[in-house]
Design a protein around this motif. Sequence first.
Motif, short mmCIF file in Angstrom:
data_model
loop_
_atom_site.label_atom_id
_atom_site.label_comp_id
_atom_site.label_asym_id
_atom_site.label_seq_id
_atom_site.Cartn_x
_atom_site.Cartn_y
_atom_site.Cartn_z
N LYS A 42 1.14 -4.73 7.00
CA LYS A 42 1.83 -5.87 6.40
C LYS A 42 1.88 -5.78 4.89
N SER A 43 1.00 -4.97 4.29
CA SER A 43 0.99 -4.83 2.84
C SER A 43 1.89 -3.70 2.35
N TYR A 44 2.58 -3.02 3.27
CA TYR A 44 3.41 -1.88 2.90
C TYR A 44 4.86 -2.17 3.26
N VAL A 45 5.76 -1.56 2.49
CA VAL A 45 7.20 -1.69 2.72
C VAL A 45 7.84 -0.32 2.60
N ILE A 46 9.00 -0.16 3.21
CA ILE A 46 9.80 1.05 3.12
C ILE A 46 10.94 0.78 2.14
N TYR A 47 11.08 1.66 1.16
CA TYR A 47 12.08 1.43 0.12
C TYR A 47 12.75 2.76 -0.20
N GLY A 48 14.05 2.67 -0.50
CA GLY A 48 14.80 3.86 -0.92
C GLY A 48 15.46 4.56 0.26
N GLU A 49 16.35 5.49 -0.10
CA GLU A 49 17.07 6.24 0.93
C GLU A 49 16.16 7.25 1.63
N ASN A 74 13.19 6.76 2.64
CA ASN A 74 12.16 6.05 3.41
C ASN A 74 10.77 6.28 2.83
N GLU A 75 10.64 6.03 1.53
CA GLU A 75 9.35 6.19 0.87
C GLU A 75 8.49 4.95 1.08
N LEU A 76 7.19 5.18 1.18
CA LEU A 76 6.24 4.11 1.46
C LEU A 76 5.73 3.52 0.15
N TYR A 77 5.78 2.19 0.05
CA TYR A 77 5.29 1.46 -1.12
C TYR A 77 4.29 0.41 -0.65
N ARG A 78 3.35 0.12 -1.53
CA ARG A 78 2.33 -0.89 -1.24
C ARG A 78 2.47 -2.04 -2.22
N ARG A 79 2.37 -3.26 -1.68
CA ARG A 79 2.42 -4.44 -2.55
C ARG A 79 1.04 -4.66 -3.18
N SER A 80 0.98 -4.64 -4.49
CA SER A 80 -0.27 -4.89 -5.20
C SER A 80 -0.55 -6.39 -5.21
N PRO A 81 -1.78 -6.81 -5.53
CA PRO A 81 -2.07 -8.26 -5.60
C PRO A 81 -1.19 -9.00 -6.60
N THR A 82 -0.68 -8.30 -7.61
CA THR A 82 0.21 -8.95 -8.58
C THR A 82 1.67 -8.94 -8.15
N GLY A 83 1.98 -8.35 -7.00
CA GLY A 83 3.34 -8.32 -6.50
C GLY A 83 4.13 -7.09 -6.87
N ILE A 84 3.56 -6.17 -7.64
CA ILE A 84 4.25 -4.96 -8.05
C ILE A 84 4.16 -3.92 -6.94
N LEU A 85 5.25 -3.22 -6.68
CA LEU A 85 5.26 -2.19 -5.66
C LEU A 85 4.69 -0.89 -6.23
N GLN A 86 3.75 -0.32 -5.52
CA GLN A 86 3.13 0.94 -5.90
C GLN A 86 3.55 2.02 -4.91
N ARG A 87 4.03 3.13 -5.44
CA ARG A 87 4.47 4.23 -4.58
C ARG A 87 3.26 4.95 -4.01
N CYS A 88 3.23 5.11 -2.71
CA CYS A 88 2.10 5.75 -2.04
C CYS A 88 2.28 7.27 -2.10
N ILE A 89 1.26 7.94 -2.57
CA ILE A 89 1.28 9.39 -2.70
C ILE A 89 0.15 9.97 -1.85
N THR A 90 0.19 11.27 -1.65
CA THR A 90 -0.84 11.92 -0.86
C THR A 90 -2.15 12.00 -1.66
N ILE A 91 -3.23 12.30 -0.97
CA ILE A 91 -4.53 12.38 -1.63
C ILE A 91 -4.56 13.56 -2.61
N GLU A 92 -3.92 14.67 -2.26
CA GLU A 92 -3.88 15.82 -3.18
C GLU A 92 -3.11 15.47 -4.45
#
Length: 213
Positions: free
Chosen positions: A110-117, A119-137
């Motif tokens: 529920k805290s994640y959204v799909i954005y862009g062509e 289908n990149e994964l973004y996370r909603r921060s507590p302040t409402g800003i979308l953060q792009r999810c990247i790999t651990i490496e």
Amino acid sequence: MELVHVARLYNEAADELAKIASTRGTVPPDALSRDLHEPSVDLSSEAGVEATPTQQTGTIEALLMAAEVMEVEQRPSRPFDWRTPFLDCLIRCELREDRSEARRIASRAKSYVIYGEGNELYRRSPTGILQRCITIEEGRKLLEDLHSGARGHHAAPRTLVGNAFRQGFYWPTAVADAIELVRSCHGCQFYAKQTHLPAHTLQMIPITWPFAV
């Protein structure tokens, strides 16, 4: 059946491994971790001959008794991507077969959204800003650049994670990766502030005349 009780003092290694497995944490380099998605040995093909229906039960029981050690097939290891379960849940509405794992992924998705062509994964921060999810490496490389790169100033772990998150990136093991990076940095350990005064306990000043106060 024999039950042996192991005291908690002598069971720290197993306890740490259980915590890492339950919290999906980073596996230590000296621990063996491997995911098996299908059986590695086919017991029906170990007989070498086709058994008749009357002999099938006895053959399987003999195989089970003889198969004390089973070799695991060597497969090329693929890097684990923590974003895959969330992408499967949000795009294809697919969940894991494990009920507890599926419930955990569904609640956290529920805290994640799909954005862009793409289908990149973004996370909603507590302040409402979308953060792009990247790999651990990619996150570890980003921390190394922020810590000791061209503009790095060998900051503390919390500061490194805050800088990475404010730039709009997110990965779940950011804090643990930053702590490990600072601990393994030679410059941080060599030039760290060292306290030369011994630690003393707090000594209260007793009040001789309490009613005089």
